[in-house]
Design a protein around this motif. Structure first.
Motif, mmCIF file in Angstrom:
data_model
loop_
_atom_site.group_PDB
_atom_site.id
_atom_site.type_symbol
_atom_site.label_atom_id
_atom_site.label_comp_id
_atom_site.label_asym_id
_atom_site.label_seq_id
_atom_site.Cartn_x
_atom_site.Cartn_y
_atom_site.Cartn_z
ATOM 1 N N VAL A 80 0.858 -1.181 0.000
ATOM 2 C CA VAL A 80 0.000 0.000 0.000
ATOM 3 C C VAL A 80 0.897 1.235 0.000
ATOM 4 C CG1 VAL A 80 -1.811 1.269 1.195
ATOM 5 C CG2 VAL A 80 -1.809 -1.240 1.225
ATOM 6 N N MET A 81 1.052 1.836 -1.156
ATOM 7 C CA MET A 81 1.949 2.976 -1.313
ATOM 8 C C MET A 81 1.210 4.275 -1.029
ATOM 9 S SD MET A 81 4.011 1.908 -4.756
ATOM 10 C CE MET A 81 4.963 0.384 -4.833
ATOM 11 N N SER A 82 1.952 5.291 -0.759
ATOM 12 C CA SER A 82 1.372 6.624 -0.603
ATOM 13 C C SER A 82 1.095 7.208 -1.985
ATOM 14 C CB SER A 82 2.350 7.528 0.147
ATOM 15 O OG SER A 82 3.507 7.765 -0.650
ATOM 16 N N ALA A 83 0.318 8.275 -2.003
ATOM 17 C CA ALA A 83 0.046 8.934 -3.279
ATOM 18 C C ALA A 83 1.351 9.387 -3.932
ATOM 19 C CB ALA A 83 -0.877 10.127 -3.036
ATOM 20 N N ARG A 84 2.289 9.859 -3.145
ATOM 21 C CA ARG A 84 3.566 10.316 -3.697
ATOM 22 C C ARG A 84 4.336 9.159 -4.319
ATOM 23 N NH1 ARG A 84 7.316 14.112 -0.064
ATOM 24 N NH2 ARG A 84 5.498 15.427 -0.467
ATOM 25 N N GLN A 85 4.353 8.018 -3.642
ATOM 26 C CA GLN A 85 5.051 6.851 -4.188
ATOM 27 C C GLN A 85 4.400 6.362 -5.485
ATOM 28 O OE1 GLN A 85 4.702 4.540 -0.521
ATOM 29 N NE2 GLN A 85 6.946 4.412 -0.396
ATOM 30 N N LEU A 86 3.084 6.365 -5.502
ATOM 31 C CA LEU A 86 2.389 5.957 -6.731
ATOM 32 C C LEU A 86 2.681 6.912 -7.868
ATOM 33 C CD1 LEU A 86 -1.068 4.921 -5.224
ATOM 34 C CD2 LEU A 86 0.577 3.378 -6.297
ATOM 35 N N ASP A 87 2.686 8.186 -7.574
ATOM 36 C CA ASP A 87 2.953 9.174 -8.613
ATOM 37 C C ASP A 87 4.364 9.028 -9.175
ATOM 38 O OD1 ASP A 87 0.420 10.196 -8.291
ATOM 39 O OD2 ASP A 87 1.046 11.875 -7.008
ATOM 40 N N ALA A 88 5.298 8.533 -8.363
ATOM 41 C CA ALA A 88 6.690 8.379 -8.804
ATOM 42 C C ALA A 88 6.887 7.143 -9.680
ATOM 43 C CB ALA A 88 7.616 8.311 -7.590
ATOM 44 N N MET A 89 5.926 6.229 -9.676
ATOM 45 C CA MET A 89 6.023 5.021 -10.500
ATOM 46 C C MET A 89 5.802 5.358 -11.970
ATOM 47 S SD MET A 89 3.852 2.190 -8.344
ATOM 48 C CE MET A 89 3.892 1.058 -9.766
ATOM 49 N N PRO A 90 6.421 4.602 -12.854
ATOM 50 C CA PRO A 90 6.138 4.792 -14.291
ATOM 51 C C PRO A 90 4.670 4.490 -14.579
ATOM 52 C CG PRO A 90 8.094 3.431 -13.952
ATOM 53 C CD PRO A 90 7.433 3.571 -12.618
ATOM 54 N N ARG A 91 4.107 5.155 -15.551
ATOM 55 C CA ARG A 91 2.721 4.887 -15.932
ATOM 56 C C ARG A 91 2.599 3.455 -16.436
ATOM 57 N NH1 ARG A 91 -0.163 9.236 -19.691
ATOM 58 N NH2 ARG A 91 0.197 10.421 -17.756
ATOM 59 N N VAL A 92 1.506 2.805 -16.087
ATOM 60 C CA VAL A 92 1.332 1.408 -16.480
ATOM 61 C C VAL A 92 0.210 1.276 -17.502
ATOM 62 C CG1 VAL A 92 2.192 0.558 -14.277
ATOM 63 C CG2 VAL A 92 -0.266 0.914 -14.587
ATOM 64 N N ARG A 93 0.263 0.196 -18.235
ATOM 65 C CA ARG A 93 -0.779 -0.150 -19.196
ATOM 66 C C ARG A 93 -1.147 -1.611 -18.979
ATOM 67 N NH1 ARG A 93 -0.953 4.520 -19.626
ATOM 68 N NH2 ARG A 93 -0.785 5.842 -21.479
ATOM 69 N N GLY A 94 -2.264 -2.022 -19.520
ATOM 70 C CA GLY A 94 -2.652 -3.406 -19.339
ATOM 71 C C GLY A 94 -3.733 -3.818 -20.313
ATOM 72 N N ASN A 95 -4.244 -5.036 -20.131
ATOM 73 C CA ASN A 95 -5.270 -5.576 -21.019
ATOM 74 C C ASN A 95 -6.661 -5.135 -20.561
ATOM 75 O OD1 ASN A 95 -5.741 -7.101 -18.734
ATOM 76 N ND2 ASN A 95 -4.942 -9.008 -19.601
ATOM 77 N N ARG A 96 -7.675 -5.753 -21.118
ATOM 78 C CA ARG A 96 -9.064 -5.377 -20.798
ATOM 79 C C ARG A 96 -9.373 -5.602 -19.327
ATOM 80 N NH1 ARG A 96 -14.054 -8.329 -21.031
ATOM 81 N NH2 ARG A 96 -15.827 -6.883 -21.165
ATOM 82 N N GLN A 97 -8.884 -6.695 -18.738
ATOM 83 C CA GLN A 97 -9.145 -6.961 -17.332
ATOM 84 C C GLN A 97 -8.533 -5.870 -16.451
ATOM 85 O OE1 GLN A 97 -11.279 -9.472 -16.673
ATOM 86 N NE2 GLN A 97 -11.274 -9.814 -18.898
#
Length: 224
Positions: A80-97
């Protein structure tokens, strides 16, 4: 002989109570006194009803019914990351699920604190694993969609177009979806399969045990 009849009558009463407990309905005629032989047959029938009722439940469902409530653990939640930690992650992509999961987190919980968004993801994945719900994320999220306010996740049937207006919140939701779908622990809601906002009171909330609360959302676990 009188003692034997009283004993058999007591056994019959106990079995009737047991059969009622498993929701079996048995009707016995009382138009004439029962002989010892008749009473024995009826007791045997009741035992058969109870056995059949229990055998109709799978081992997994019986395990869930008998499982003791376990309070959610708040430790060991390093995923469970903080908003700041999530914002620092690279943007992710994925499939329909992945997109279905991201949409559910965004439209159901983007206004909640980060743990509350993880908790919504837990509910979806818990349903995927539950015998009473579909086994794919998109099917869980869209269950009942098309019937106004009769769906499982309100945003899919409230008649309001799903438009992403907060890109940062969307990106965070997508990262949480990726983290949870990749196998992060589900230790925030103690196996919750339901939740509701604190300003509504659905009927099922009186039946299912409450397991957690995050922000305005209260979480519950279906045990059968």
């Amino acid at each position: 002989m009188a003692k034997q009849r009283r004993f058999l009558a007591l056994c019959g009463a106990m079995l009737i109570m047991g059969a009622a407990h498993v929701h079996a309905e048995v009707t016995l005629s009382t138009s004439s006194p029962a002989s010892n032989g008749d009473l024995g047959l009826r007791i045997g029938a009741l035992m058969g009803v109870e056995t059949n009722s229990l055998s109709a439940l799978s081992g997994e469902r019986l395990r869930r019914i008998g499982a003791a409530f376990v309070a959610p653990r708040r430790d060991g939640a390093s995923h469970v990351m903080s908003a700041r930690q999530l914002d620092a992650m690279p943007r992710v992509r994925g499939n329909r699920q992945w997109r279905c999961m991201t949409e559910a987190i965004y439209f159901e919980a983007r206004g909640e604190e980060i743990p509350g968004q993880y908790a919504v993801a837990e509910v979806i994945l818990n349903r995927v694993d539950h015998a009473n719900y579909p086994n794919r994320i998109c099917d869980v999220v869209n269950q009942g969609t098309g019937r106004r306010y009769a769906c499982q996740f309100t945003y899919t049937c409230d008649g309001i177009p799903e438009v992403v207006t907060d890109q940062r919140a969307w990106d965070r939701a997508g990262k949480i979806a990726r983290i949870m779908m990749d196998g992060a622990p589900r230790n925030l809601t103690a196996g919750a399969t339901h939740y509701h906002a604190d300003y509504v009171n659905p009927r099922w909330a009186r039946v299912y045990p409450r397991t957690a609360r995050y922000g305005t959302h209260i979480f519950y676990r279906r045990q059968y």
